[in-house]
Scaffold this motif. Structure first.
Motif, mmCIF file in Angstrom:
data_model
loop_
_atom_site.group_PDB
_atom_site.id
_atom_site.type_symbol
_atom_site.label_atom_id
_atom_site.label_comp_id
_atom_site.label_asym_id
_atom_site.label_seq_id
_atom_site.Cartn_x
_atom_site.Cartn_y
_atom_site.Cartn_z
ATOM 1 N N MET A 107 38.793 30.140 47.138
ATOM 2 C CA MET A 107 39.749 30.157 46.044
ATOM 3 C C MET A 107 39.868 31.799 45.480
ATOM 4 S SD MET A 107 40.473 27.280 46.073
ATOM 5 C CE MET A 107 41.502 27.151 44.572
ATOM 6 N N SER A 108 38.734 32.431 45.639
ATOM 7 C CA SER A 108 38.753 33.894 45.160
ATOM 8 C C SER A 108 39.715 34.904 46.219
ATOM 9 C CB SER A 108 37.511 34.428 45.281
ATOM 10 O OG SER A 108 36.607 34.160 44.231
ATOM 11 N N ALA A 109 39.499 34.118 47.498
ATOM 12 C CA ALA A 109 40.551 35.099 48.573
ATOM 13 C C ALA A 109 42.054 34.443 48.238
ATOM 14 C CB ALA A 109 40.067 34.671 49.990
ATOM 15 N N VAL A 110 42.391 33.569 47.881
ATOM 16 C CA VAL A 110 43.733 33.143 47.793
ATOM 17 C C VAL A 110 43.980 33.873 46.437
ATOM 18 C CG1 VAL A 110 45.180 31.137 46.786
ATOM 19 C CG2 VAL A 110 43.512 30.740 48.752
ATOM 20 N N SER A 111 43.342 34.004 45.527
ATOM 21 C CA SER A 111 43.630 34.712 44.327
ATOM 22 C C SER A 111 44.027 36.397 44.691
ATOM 23 C CB SER A 111 42.655 34.489 43.287
ATOM 24 O OG SER A 111 42.813 35.444 42.232
ATOM 25 N N LEU A 112 43.158 36.923 45.458
ATOM 26 C CA LEU A 112 43.442 38.339 45.815
ATOM 27 C C LEU A 112 44.819 38.366 46.671
ATOM 28 C CD1 LEU A 112 42.503 41.135 46.565
ATOM 29 C CD2 LEU A 112 41.344 40.388 48.458
ATOM 30 N N LEU A 113 44.702 37.756 47.488
ATOM 31 C CA LEU A 113 46.036 37.648 48.385
ATOM 32 C C LEU A 113 47.315 37.057 47.818
ATOM 33 C CD1 LEU A 113 44.431 35.970 51.848
ATOM 34 C CD2 LEU A 113 45.063 38.515 51.279
ATOM 35 N N ASN A 114 47.333 36.639 46.648
ATOM 36 C CA ASN A 114 48.339 36.287 45.902
ATOM 37 C C ASN A 114 49.040 37.739 45.205
ATOM 38 O OD1 ASN A 114 48.627 33.394 46.093
ATOM 39 N ND2 ASN A 114 47.580 32.937 44.253
ATOM 40 N N ARG A 115 48.130 38.496 44.915
ATOM 41 C CA ARG A 115 48.399 39.822 44.068
ATOM 42 C C ARG A 115 48.764 40.742 45.288
ATOM 43 N NH1 ARG A 115 43.350 41.421 41.948
ATOM 44 N NH2 ARG A 115 42.459 39.348 42.567
ATOM 45 N N ASN A 116 48.035 40.581 46.633
ATOM 46 C CA ASN A 116 47.911 41.842 47.410
ATOM 47 C C ASN A 116 47.719 40.950 48.855
ATOM 48 O OD1 ASN A 116 47.539 43.827 49.179
ATOM 49 N ND2 ASN A 116 45.868 44.771 47.821
ATOM 50 N N ARG A 117 48.934 41.201 49.653
ATOM 51 C CA ARG A 117 48.747 40.290 50.988
ATOM 52 C C ARG A 117 47.935 41.445 51.981
ATOM 53 N NH1 ARG A 117 52.706 36.152 50.836
ATOM 54 N NH2 ARG A 117 51.905 35.462 48.755
ATOM 55 N N GLU A 118 47.924 42.673 51.574
ATOM 56 C CA GLU A 118 47.356 43.504 52.823
ATOM 57 C C GLU A 118 46.134 44.215 52.038
ATOM 58 O OE1 GLU A 118 50.294 45.570 54.700
ATOM 59 O OE2 GLU A 118 51.310 43.930 55.228
#
Lengths: 160, 720
Positions: A107-118
Motif C-alpha cells: 500500500m505504501s508503494a502504491v501510494s508512492l507510485l501514484n505520485r511518482n512512477r519512476e
C-alpha cells in the motif's frame, strides 16, 4: 454513532466510537484482516491503507476522520484475478519472507507510485522508511517498486 | 585451575530452546466451568481425513524417531492432489516452498499439486519444533525419503495392474508411464483415495543433488499470491462466530504477585472477568470494550526488587548458578595444558566483550484463538512449537494432550521468539470461563515486556600466540549468553571453554542463532585484536590458524568478492570481517563502514557474505535468508538493546526500541557456494553470526576505536 465508510468501493455504516482506529474498524467490524497490527503507533506501516489514493497509517487514524472518504485496503487492490502491478512485482521479486509487512509495504508503494512512477532509490527509501520488515527483504522491496513503476508507466495504470 | 581434561557436556539445542515454562498454573479444578459447556459450542473446522499414523492415536514416538510409514506423511487424493503432513511450521523461512520442492522432486508430482499441512497437532506427526535450523537437514530429508518410497509403491502398483516389471515403468508428472506399452496412469487412479500403507524401506537411494530438477531451483513462495492479496489468515487474523476479545491485566513489574483486584466496574461494563491465581483477564465483544474493562480493574500487587541493566554485567558475573541453568547443565571443554601454555607465552591478550538483551520484535505479536467443545480444546496460535504449546496447555488445564489440538497458521515470523504459548494459555483460560471462543492478540508493548529476550552475556577471552602468528592457547568464558557456537574452529592446541549459566534477571530464551552471535562476536573481534597486535593482516591471521576447508572457502570467496586488501578511498572508511561455523553452515561476512566522528554517525555501506550449507535447495530462498539475516543482524550489532529498571522495560515501544529500516540497509552482495556433494543444511541462523564482528572490526579499522559491546554504537561514535 453511525459512521459512513467507503472501503474498496463498498459503502458501510459502522456503529462505533468515532475515535475507534480505522485499523480496528477494518479488522474487527468489516473482517478485512489484510491490514495488520504491528505497533499501534503508526511507526511500522503494517496497517497502511490508501485514503483517497494516499498511504495512511490506519492504526492511528480515528475512523471519524475518514468518514465518506475512499479507502482502499490490500483486499481491494486487485481487479478480480488481475493483480495490481505492485502486487505482481512483489511476487516476481520474491519480496517477502513471513510477509506480515507485505500488505502495508504494497500500500505504501502504491501510494508512492501514484505520485511518482519512476522514483529513485533514495526516493523509495525515504517513502518506505516508515514500513518495518523484520525478516529483511528491503532490497527486494526496492526492486519490486522499481519494477512495478516501470510496469505502471507502460500500462498507464490508473490511480486507485 | 587444574589442567586435567574435563568431560564436555553439550547443551542439546532442543533443551536449550525449551527453557521457558508457562506463566500460569491454573487452579481450574475447583472451578467447574464444564458443566456449562458442550451443547452450544461450535465445531467449525472440517477435519481432513487424517493419515494412518494419526488414526493410530499418536502411536509414533517423540524426539527424533520419525514415523516410518508413508501414510503418516503423505496422501494422494482422488482429485490428484498430494497432501503432505509435517509438524514443522512456516514462519517466513519459506519451508512450505522448500519442503514442497523436496516432495515434488522425489514423488515426481508438479509442485502446484502439493498441499502441505503444517504444525497441526491432530494431523501431523509429532515434532519438537521449528528451530535450530533443523528443517532442511531433517524434515527435507525425511520428506524426500517418504516421497521416494511413495513413488516406488505407485510404480509397483501400476506394474501389478499392467502385469509388467516395475523397472520398465517410469514416474513423471503425477503419473506412472509404461513407455513400451505406450500407456500411463495417474497416481490418483492407482490409489483411488486409499492410503499408501507401506513403510519406508531401510535402503532407498535418493535423487542426488546434481540431478535435481525442482529442488535446487528458485521456486517462488508457493502460496505467495495469498500474501500479496491479504487473503492469508495469520494467527492474529483468525476468527470464529461469537468470538470474544480477551485482555489480560499485567503486573506493574516482573515478579510481582497479585494481592487483590477489584473487578466490579469491569463486570458492570458487561465484560467477563476471570481471576485465577495471578491471572486476571477479561473478555468482551470488542477489543475496545476489553481494553476499557481491564483498565478499570483496581489491583494491588506485591512487587519485588529487581536488577536494572545499569548493573547488568556485574550482576551476570556474580549470579552464576554453577551448572544449574534452566536447561540443566553448562558447557565445559578443556584440551591440552592451558595454564602452562599461557605462562610460557610471550604474547598474550585479554579482553572482555558484552551483549545486551534484545527483543525479537516479530512484526506479528503473539496471538491465539481458543475454543472449547466440552472438555476438548482447540487453539490456533502463532508458535514455533505447536506440540510444545499443546504440552503447556495440558499442564495449565490439567488435561491429557489427546484433548487438545493446536493449529499453527503460517505466522508473521518468530526468530526464535515464539517457542512458548502465552497467548494460547490466556485465550484458553478466558474461553473456558466465557463459553465463547476468545482471541488474545498482544499489543506491541506486551510483546516487548512479557515475551522473552535474547540473553545478555559477558565473554572473557584470553589468548596466546607464538612468534609465527599461530594460536597456542585460548580461554573463553561466557556468562549467561549460552554455549551455541562457543567452540573455536581455529586450530588451537590448548583450550579452556566454559559456559557459566546465570540466573537471568529477565525472562530469556531462544533467538535466531542463539548465543552463536555473542560467541562469534567475542571470538572474531578478539581474532582481529590479536592480528592487529601482531601487525598481521586479519585475513592472513585467520587463514593461518584455520584448517577447516569449508570455512576457509567462504572466507576466501567473501574476501575476493569484497576486494579485501584494496585501498581506502576516503576518510572515515573502514573494512572488517567476521565469520564462522554454526548449525552445519559456514559463513564469512565482510563489511565496509563509514564513520563520521563529527556527527557520530556510523553507516554500514556494504556487506559481502559468502555462505555454504551443502547442496542448495532453493537458491533465491537461501539468498533471502542470508540477506535477511544481515539486515536483522544490523539491529543487534548497531543499536538494539532492552533497557530495564525495577522490573520494568523502559523502551517497550517501536518509538523507543530502534529496529533496522530501509535507510539502514547497506549494499549487499551474497556469494552462495553450492556443495552438491554434501547434505543440505539449514540457513536460518548461521548467516547472522558474522555480521556484528565484521562491523565492529571495520569500525576499528576506520577509527582505531575498539568496541567490545553489542550494540556497538547505540548513540553513534562521536570523537571525544
Amino acid at each position: 454513532m453511525s459512521i459512513p465508510l467507503v472501503v474498496n468501493g463498498r459503502s458501510y455504516s459502522l456503529e462505533v466510537d468515532p475515535q475507534t482506529p480505522l485499523l480496528t474498524a477494518l479488522r474487527e467490524h468489516l473482517d478485512l484482516t489484510g491490514s495488520k497490527y504491528g505497533c499501534g503507533e503508526g511507526l511500522c506501516g503494517a496497517c497502511t491503507v490508501l485514503v483517497e489514493g494516499k498511504a495512511q497509517r490506519s492504526c492511528v487514524t480515528p475512523v471519524s476522520s475518514v468518514r465518506g472518504k475512499k479507502i482502499t485496503t490490500i483486499e481491494g487492490l486487485a481487479h478480480g484475478d488481475d493483480l495490481h502491478p505492485v502486487q505482481q512485482a512483489f511476487l516476481d521479486e520474491g519480496a517477502m519472507q513471513c510477509a506480515f509487512c507485505t500488505s502495508g509495504m504494497i500500500m505504501s508503494a502504491v501510494s508512492l507510485l501514484n505520485r511518482n512512477r519512476e522514483p529513485s532509490e533514495k526516493q523509495i527509501v525515504d517513502a518506505m522508511d516508515g514500513n518495518v520488515c523484520r525478516c529483511g527483504t528491503h532490497t527486494r522491496v526496492i526492486a519490486a517498486i522499481q519494477r512495478a513503476g516501470r510496469q505502471m508507466s507502460e500500462s498507464k495504470e490508473t490511480r486507485r | 585451575m587444574t589442567t586435567k581434561n574435563i568431560v564436555r557436556v553439550d547443551i542439546e539445542p532442543e533443551r536449550y530452546e525449551l527453557a521457558e515454562r508457562p506463566t500460569y498454573y491454573f487452579d481450574v479444578d475447583r472451578r467447574d466451568f464444564f458443566k456449562f459447556l458442550g451443547a452450544g459450542a461450535l465445531v467449525v473446522c472440517a477435519l481432513k481425513s487424517p493419515g494412518l499414523g494419526q488414526e493410530s492415536g499418536r502411536a509414533h514416538g517423540r524426539g527424533d524417531a520419525l514415523p516410518n510409514d508413508i501414510a503418516s506423511w503423505l496422501q494422494v487424493s482422488e482429485n490428484g492432489r498430494v497432501t503432505v503432513y509435517t509438524g514443522k511450521v512456516e514462519i517466513g523461512q519459506n519451508i512450505r516452498t522448500s519442503l514442497s520442492q523436496a516432495v515434488s522432486e522425489e514423488l515426481h508430482v508438479p509442485i502446484e499439486r502439493i498441499d502441505l499441512v503444517m504444525g497441526d497437532t491432530q494431523l501431523t506427526p509429532f515434532d519438537m519444533g521449528t528451530f535450530g535450523s533443523r528443517t532442511t537437514p531433517t524434515m527435507n530429508l525425511q520428506l524426500r525419503k517418504v516421497s521416494g518410497a511413495a513413488r516406488d509403491v505407485l510404480i509397483a502398483m501400476a506394474a501389478k495392474q499392467w502385469n509388467t516389471e516395475p523397472a520398465k515403468l517410469v514416474a513423471a508428472d503425477g503419473k506412472v508411464a509404461d513407455p513400451a506399452g505406450n500407456r500411463s496412469i495417474e497416481y490418483a487412479e492407482l490409489v483411488k483415495g486409499k492410503q499408501l500403507t507401506a513403510t519406508l524401506p531401510a535402503e532407498d537411494p535418493l535423487i542426488p543433488a546434481s540431478d535435481w530438477k525442482v529442488a535446487g531451483t528458485s521456486v517462488p513462495k508457493v502460496n505467495g499470491r495469498d500474501f500479496v492479496t491479504g487473503k492469508h489468515r495469520y494467527p492474529s487474523d483468525q476468527t470464529l462466530p461469537d468470538m470474544l476479545y480477551g485482555k489480560v491485566l499485567r503486573p506493574p513489574s516482573f515478579g510481582a504477585t497479585l494481592v487483590s483486584a477489584d473487578t466490579q466496574k469491569a463486570e458492570q461494563m458487561g465484560a467477563t472477568v476471570v481471576r485465577d491465581g495471578n491471572f486476571v483477564g477479561v473478555a468482551a465483544p470488542t477489543t475496545a470494550q476489553a481494553e476499557t474493562a481491564v483498565a478499570t480493574i483496581q489491583a494491588k500487587w506485591n512487587e519485588v526488587s529487581q536488577p536494572s541493566n545499569k548493573e547488568l554485567f556485574d550482576y551476570l558475573r556474580e549470579n552464576t548458578t554453577n551448572g544449574s541453568d534452566p536447561t540443566g547443565d553448562g558447557d565445559r571443554f578443556e584440551s591440552g595444558s592451558v595454564d602452562q601454555a599461557f605462562s610460557s607465552s610471550s604474547h598474550t591478550l585479554k579482553a572482555t566483550y558484552t551483549v545486551q538483551y534484545i527483543a525479537h520484535t516479530p512484526l506479528e505479536t503473539r496471538a491465539a484463538l481458543a475454543q472449547w467443545d466440552a472438555d476438548h480444546l482447540t487453539v490456533w496460535t502463532g508458535t514455533q512449537r505447536p506440540f510444545g504449546v499443546r504440552e503447556q496447555l495440558a499442564e495449565a488445564f490439567h488435561l491429557p494432550e489427546e484433548k487438545i489440538r493446536v493449529l499453527m497458521p503460517d505466522m508473521g515470523s518468530g526468530y526464535g521468539g515464539k517457542h512458548t504459548g502465552e497467548t494460547a494459555v490466556e485465550a484458553a483460560r478466558l474461553a473456558r470461563a466465557t463459553r465463547h471462543p476468545v482471541k488474545v492478540v498482544w499489543t506491541r508493548e506486551e510483546e516487548f515486556t512479557w515475551a522473552y529476550f535474547r540473553p545478555a552475556g559477558v565473554m572473557d577471552v584470553k589468548s596466546a600466540v607464538n612468534s609465527d602468528g599461530m594460536l597456542t592457547a585460548w580461554e573463553f568464558h561466557n556468562y549467561n549468553s549460552g554455549s551455541a557456537g562457543i567452540r573455536p574452529y581455529y586450530e588451537i592446541p590448548n583450550q579452556r571453554i566454559i559456559f557459566h549459566p546465570v540466573k537471568s534477571p529477565l525472562r530469556q530464551g531462544s533467538y535466531r542463532a542463539l548465543a552463536a552471535t555473542a560467541n562469534h562476536f567475542a571470538r572474531e573481534a578478539h581474532m582481529d585484536e590479536i592480528a592487529h597486535s601482531l601487525k598481521m593482516d586479519p585475513l592472513e591471521f585467520r587463514l593461518k590458524n584455520l584448517k577447516n576447508e569449508r570455512l576457509r572457502a567462504v572466507f576466501e570467496a567473501a574476501a575476493k568478492k569484497f576486494g579485501w586488501g584494496k585501498a581506502k578511498t576516503g576518510p572515515g572508511q573502514g573494512y572488517g570481517m567476521g565469520g564462522g561455523y554454526e548449525k552445519l553452515g559456514n559463513v564469512a561476512t565482510f563489511a565496509e563502514v563509514h564513520v563520521d566522528r563529527k556527527s557520530g554517525e556510523v553507516r554500514v555501506k556494504r556487506v559481502v557474505t559468502a555462505f555454504e550449507c551443502g547442496a542448495i535447495v532453493n537458491p533465491d530462498g537461501l539468498k533471502n535468508q542470508v540477506e535477511g539475516s544481515n539486515i536483522q543482524g544490523l539491529g543487534g550489532a548497531l543499536f538494539e538493546a532492552i533497557q530495564f529498571k525495577d522490573g520494568k522495560i523502559l523502551n517497550a515501544a517501536l518509538s523507543e526500541y530502534r529496529v533496522p529500516r530501509f535507510s539502514d540497509v547497506p549494499q549487499m552482495e551474497t556469494v552462495l557456494l553450492d556443495r552438491k556433494d554434501l547434505p543440505s543444511a539449514g540457513a536460518g541462523e548461521c548467516p547472522l553470526v558474522g555480521l556484528a564482528p565484521a562491523i565492529g572490526n571495520a569500525i576499528f579499522d576506520a577509527t582505531g576505536v575498539r568496541l567490545r559491546a553489542l550494540p556497538l554504537v547505540p548513540d553513534g561514535l562521536k570523537a571525544t
